[in-house]
Design a protein around this motif. Structure first.
Motif, PDB file in Angstrom:
ATOM      1  N   ILE A 175       0.850  -1.193   0.000  1.00 15.09           N
ATOM      2  CA  ILE A 175       0.000   0.000   0.000  1.00 15.09           C
ATOM      3  C   ILE A 175       0.881   1.238   0.000  1.00 15.09           C
ATOM      4  O   ILE A 175       0.641   2.197  -0.731  1.00 15.09           O
ATOM      5  N   THR A 176       1.947   1.201   0.817  1.00 19.02           N
ATOM      6  CA  THR A 176       2.835   2.353   0.887  1.00 19.02           C
ATOM      7  C   THR A 176       3.490   2.614  -0.471  1.00 19.02           C
ATOM      8  O   THR A 176       3.625   3.761  -0.900  1.00 19.02           O
ATOM      9  N   TRP A 177       3.864   1.520  -1.136  1.00 17.55           N
ATOM     10  CA  TRP A 177       4.500   1.678  -2.441  1.00 17.55           C
ATOM     11  C   TRP A 177       3.563   2.378  -3.426  1.00 17.55           C
ATOM     12  O   TRP A 177       3.942   3.338  -4.087  1.00 17.55           O
ATOM     13  N   PHE A 178       2.314   1.896  -3.487  1.00 20.42           N
ATOM     14  CA  PHE A 178       1.350   2.527  -4.387  1.00 20.42           C
ATOM     15  C   PHE A 178       1.027   3.948  -3.943  1.00 20.42           C
ATOM     16  O   PHE A 178       0.943   4.868  -4.754  1.00 20.42           O
ATOM     17  N   LEU A 179       0.854   4.122  -2.631  1.00 21.71           N
ATOM     18  CA  LEU A 179       0.446   5.431  -2.122  1.00 21.71           C
ATOM     19  C   LEU A 179       1.536   6.475  -2.339  1.00 21.71           C
ATOM     20  O   LEU A 179       1.302   7.537  -2.914  1.00 21.71           O
ATOM     21  N   VAL A 180       2.755   6.178  -1.898  1.00 17.20           N
ATOM     22  CA  VAL A 180       3.834   7.160  -2.026  1.00 17.20           C
ATOM     23  C   VAL A 180       4.209   7.346  -3.505  1.00 17.20           C
ATOM     24  O   VAL A 180       4.448   8.459  -3.960  1.00 17.20           O
ATOM     25  N   GLY A 181       4.214   6.245  -4.253  1.00 19.91           N
ATOM     26  CA  GLY A 181       4.479   6.367  -5.691  1.00 19.91           C
ATOM     27  C   GLY A 181       3.436   7.230  -6.373  1.00 19.91           C
ATOM     28  O   GLY A 181       3.762   8.115  -7.167  1.00 19.91           O
ATOM     29  N   PRO A 211      -7.242   7.969  -1.367  1.00 22.28           N
ATOM     30  CA  PRO A 211      -6.155   7.934  -2.346  1.00 22.28           C
ATOM     31  C   PRO A 211      -5.342   6.645  -2.277  1.00 22.28           C
ATOM     32  O   PRO A 211      -4.823   6.185  -3.298  1.00 22.28           O
ATOM     33  N   ALA A 212      -5.230   6.031  -1.088  1.00 22.68           N
ATOM     34  CA  ALA A 212      -4.452   4.798  -0.980  1.00 22.68           C
ATOM     35  C   ALA A 212      -5.089   3.702  -1.835  1.00 22.68           C
ATOM     36  O   ALA A 212      -4.410   2.954  -2.534  1.00 22.68           O
ATOM     37  N   LEU A 213      -6.414   3.622  -1.784  1.00 25.73           N
ATOM     38  CA  LEU A 213      -7.110   2.592  -2.555  1.00 25.73           C
ATOM     39  C   LEU A 213      -7.086   2.931  -4.053  1.00 25.73           C
ATOM     40  O   LEU A 213      -6.849   2.063  -4.893  1.00 25.73           O
ATOM     41  N   ILE A 214      -7.329   4.195  -4.374  1.00 25.10           N
ATOM     42  CA  ILE A 214      -7.378   4.595  -5.784  1.00 25.10           C
ATOM     43  C   ILE A 214      -6.000   4.466  -6.433  1.00 25.10           C
ATOM     44  O   ILE A 214      -5.889   4.189  -7.623  1.00 25.10           O
ATOM     45  N   ALA A 215      -4.958   4.637  -5.628  1.00 24.84           N
ATOM     46  CA  ALA A 215      -3.596   4.575  -6.172  1.00 24.84           C
ATOM     47  C   ALA A 215      -3.335   3.241  -6.861  1.00 24.84           C
ATOM     48  O   ALA A 215      -2.601   3.184  -7.841  1.00 24.84           O
ATOM     49  N   ILE A 238      -6.851  10.232 -13.409  1.00 26.08           N
ATOM     50  CA  ILE A 238      -6.879   9.632 -12.074  1.00 26.08           C
ATOM     51  C   ILE A 238      -5.549   9.905 -11.376  1.00 26.08           C
ATOM     52  O   ILE A 238      -5.492  10.104 -10.167  1.00 26.08           O
ATOM     53  N   GLY A 239      -4.497   9.946 -12.194  1.00 32.49           N
ATOM     54  CA  GLY A 239      -3.181  10.279 -11.648  1.00 32.49           C
ATOM     55  C   GLY A 239      -3.158  11.646 -10.991  1.00 32.49           C
ATOM     56  O   GLY A 239      -2.318  11.924 -10.143  1.00 32.49           O
ATOM     57  N   ALA A 240      -4.080  12.504 -11.372  1.00 27.19           N
ATOM     58  CA  ALA A 240      -4.155  13.823 -10.746  1.00 27.19           C
ATOM     59  C   ALA A 240      -4.895  13.754  -9.419  1.00 27.19           C
ATOM     60  O   ALA A 240      -4.622  14.533  -8.501  1.00 27.19           O
ATOM     61  N   LEU A 241      -5.830  12.807  -9.320  1.00 26.28           N
ATOM     62  CA  LEU A 241      -6.689  12.766  -8.125  1.00 26.28           C
ATOM     63  C   LEU A 241      -5.933  12.294  -6.898  1.00 26.28           C
ATOM     64  O   LEU A 241      -6.134  12.807  -5.797  1.00 26.28           O
ATOM     65  N   VAL A 242      -5.064  11.291  -7.070  1.00 25.71           N
ATOM     66  CA  VAL A 242      -4.382  10.699  -5.914  1.00 25.71           C
ATOM     67  C   VAL A 242      -3.509  11.743  -5.201  1.00 25.71           C
ATOM     68  O   VAL A 242      -3.686  11.994  -4.015  1.00 25.71           O
ATOM     69  N   PRO A 243      -2.564  12.384  -5.927  1.00 32.91           N
ATOM     70  CA  PRO A 243      -1.764  13.387  -5.230  1.00 32.91           C
ATOM     71  C   PRO A 243      -2.595  14.561  -4.738  1.00 32.91           C
ATOM     72  O   PRO A 243      -2.333  15.081  -3.647  1.00 32.91           O
TER      73      PRO A 243
END
Lengths: 81, 549
Positions: B52-58, B190-194, B348-353
């Motif tokens: 999760i951290t990898w997806f979230l921070v990435g 954002p963690a899930l959407i990432a 979607i890449g805009a939504l997470v950050p």
């Protein structure tokens, strides 16, 4: 290979040396190398049509991954708590 | 005309709606007992594991704007745009040890923001306030820029209008949905959407870097096309290699941006949400996978040159919007349905950050302004509530920036943002290692660094503008006889450090009170399961108090 042990923990400062390891010095390599333009600022040799500028900098990613992985493996908690 | 892009629009909308549903459902994902706590809403319960951290921070660090702007820079200037690669290589070994210290001390003391740490370490609410304000000011335009990423996609799909409101309506709707599920689910959204965002991006880029060179005649031809374009241009500083003038700028920009990246509040939020020290250390080896992705994305700029892409016109007459080159390349080269997938990846890449940044800014306001100055005895539930509302305000502000101001203004502010966030380095990053600096020295250093950074940015001219023309400061302005340029942020933070050190020496000689360090050396090594962790005890105390009150 035996990972260099920090000095045996004493009761007064049980975790004092947890982050200290000579292996950490290796981390300087992937910090310094990608910041020296002489290494990568050139065209030849080309690899798959990529000038050196591009393939070498992409290859530095592997250098970074390799180093952080090595340091992590060599410094993680040895033999549990 | 939008009718020509119907398939793209349908695929884009479908994927966009899918992640919106996920955003709302995220509140129940790894559901906590009590969502009304800032640790839960703002840090996902500090419980995220490696993946999760990898997806979230990435998903947090490599934003939609990066994916659009870096190839646009390559398209326009060539090799100089590739700084994003060394930048995202040196960052991980650089922060490998630093961030685990920050995680440990925050874990034990229940810190949510970097300013929380500074307040405790240096016993100075003023310094903490400065750090918090710097963080908020640096983050706001960054959120606005995510909208620029979505807009580039919408524009390419022909979704535009005759007046400002009609043109911005899709973005306003997208951000309203984003705001609603961030409000409800906090960092879990954002963690899930990432997961979806990054999977889409990896697929799109893998296809792009295999399929497009095949269509465009191979990498050799792509680099040759780029070389020919830069040879023909009058600008002396473009080209597929660096020249004597911009090498220093290249490495200082890469190094300075790396130092700045993990000082941004949203990066720290992602890191503090992880479960233990090992998760962070392992991620420092795994996150460079995104750097490889970014390097390949950067080369899309050259592919656009080889494919003969002409960027769409910009907001003002006679300008071009170079951010549209990648969407145009996809539109031109991919089948419609796959172009739709690629656009969704950017959107979607805009939504997470954007979600993580608004949460980080909201946490800063709540912890370091609201709780510090407005309501000292705020309960964790009240903190969570204030943060949720602030995250809404922050998003409205970001949309307003894009709708009412020239987008160029946000781009300028983001440029400034990188320079000013660097000025928190002595207090936050060095503070993790040493308390040698005097708190007043840090404040004075910060002020001088900020002032100098602003002045230098103001002085930088570009072919089209007199001021704020970039971050490459000509050294001749300092009286050196050279045409070399250097990254503004590096100079500003070096001066900041020097001033902080000087003032520290003076104050120490004058025996000025230094305050009490609220942390112990041991705190910097605490790990998951540490018996002295405070947030847990705080929360227990609260749940015990509430029935009485």
């Amino acid at each position: 290979m035996a990972a260099p042990e920090p000095e045996a923990p004493t009761t007064t400062a049980p975790t004092r040396a947890k982050d200290h390891s000579p292996w950490n010095w290796l981390l300087f390599i992937p910090i310094v190398v990608p910041l020296v333009p002489v290494f990568f600022n050139g065209d030849s040799p080309r690899v798959f049509g990529f000038p050196r500028f591009y393939w070498l900098q992409l290859a530095f990613i592997l250098l970074g991954v390799g180093t952080t992985t090595l340091v992590y493996q060599m410094t993680k908690k040895r033999g549990g708590h | 005309m939008w009718r020509d892009h119907l398939t793209e629009i349908i695929v884009f909308s479908f994927l966009f709606l899918l992640v919106s549903v996920m955003g709302f459902v995220a509140a129940r994902w790894r559901a906590p007992k009590d969502m009304a706590h800032l640790d839960e809403w703002g840090l996902g319960g500090r419980s995220f594991g490696g993946w999760i951290t990898w997806f979230l921070v990435g998903g947090d660090l490599y934003t939609a704007y990066t994916f659009v702007a870096v190839p646009a820079l390559m398209f326009g200037a060539g090799a100089a745009g590739f700084f994003a690669v060394p930048y995202t290589i040196v960052i991980y070994p650089l922060v490998f040890l630093v961030l685990v210290r920050l995680w440990s001390v925050s874990h034990r003391h229940g810190f949510v923001t970097p300013a929380d740490f500074v307040r405790n370490r240096f016993d100075s609410p003023v310094l903490a306030l400065l750090i918090a304000i710097t963080g908020i000011v640096a983050t706001m335009p960054y959120i606005a820029l995510q909208l620029v990423g979505i807009e580039a996609v919408l524009k390419t799909m022909g979704v535009t209008g005759d007046n400002a409101l009609a043109r911005h309506l899709p973005i306003i709707i997208a951000f309203a949905i984003l705001a609603a599920y961030t409000y409800q689910s906090g960092l879990r959204a954002p963690a899930l959407i990432a997961f979806v965002k990054d999977s889409l991006i990896y697929i799109v880029i893998l296809v792009a870097v295999i399929y497009l060179p095949y269509k465009l005649g191979g990498w050799g031809d792509i680099f040759a096309a780029a070389d020919a374009k830069f040879d023909a241009s009058p600008n002396p500083n473009d080209g597929i290699l660096l020249n004597g003038n911009n090498q220093l700028q290249y490495v200082t920009l890469a190094f300075g941006s790396a130092l700045a990246l993990f000082l941004y509040p949203h990066s720290i939020t992602g890191v503090l949400a992880s479960r233990n020290r090992d998760v962070i250390k392992r991620n420092m080896s795994a996150l460079p996978a995104y750097s490889l992705l970014l390097g390949l994305i950067a080369l899309l700029g050259y592919m656009a040159i080889a494919a003969g892409v002409k960027p769409l016109p910009g907001a003002k007459e006679g300008t071009v919007d170079s951010n549209t080159v990648v969407p145009l390349l996809f539109d031109q080269q991919f089948p419609d349905w796959f172009a739709g997938v690629a656009y969704a990846a950017i959107g979607i890449g805009a939504l997470v950050p954007a979600a993580i940044m608004s949460i980080a800014a909201a946490n800063l306001f709540t912890r370091n302004i609201y709780k510090e100055y407005l309501k000292r005895d705020a309960s964790p539930a009240q903190e969570a509530n204030v943060s949720k509302i602030t995250s809404l305000v922050v998003k409205v502000g970001a949309v307003a920036c894009i709708v009412f101001l020239d987008p160029q203004f946000s781009i300028d502010l983001q440029l400034i943002g990188g320079v000013i966030i660097l000025q928190t380095l002595p207090a936050v990053a060095l503070g993790l290692y040493t308390r040698w600096f005097h708190r007043t020295g840090l404040i004075v250093g910060w002020a001088v660094g900020m002032g100098l950074g602003m002045w230098m940015l103001y002085q930088v001219a570009s072919p089209t503008r007199k001021h704020f023309g970039g971050s490459a400061f000509p050294l001749s302005e300092f009286g050196f006889d050279t045409t070399k340029t250097i990254y503004v942020g590096i100079v500003a933070v070096a001066v900041n450090l020097a001033v902080a050190a000087l003032v520290t020496l003076v104050l120490r000689a004058a025996k000025v009170e230094e305050g009490i360090d609220g942390t112990e050396p041991d705190d910097y090594f605490a790990d998951e399961g540490d018996p002295r962790v405070t947030p847990g005890t705080e929360r227990d105390a609260d749940s015990a108090r509430e029935p009485v009150a």
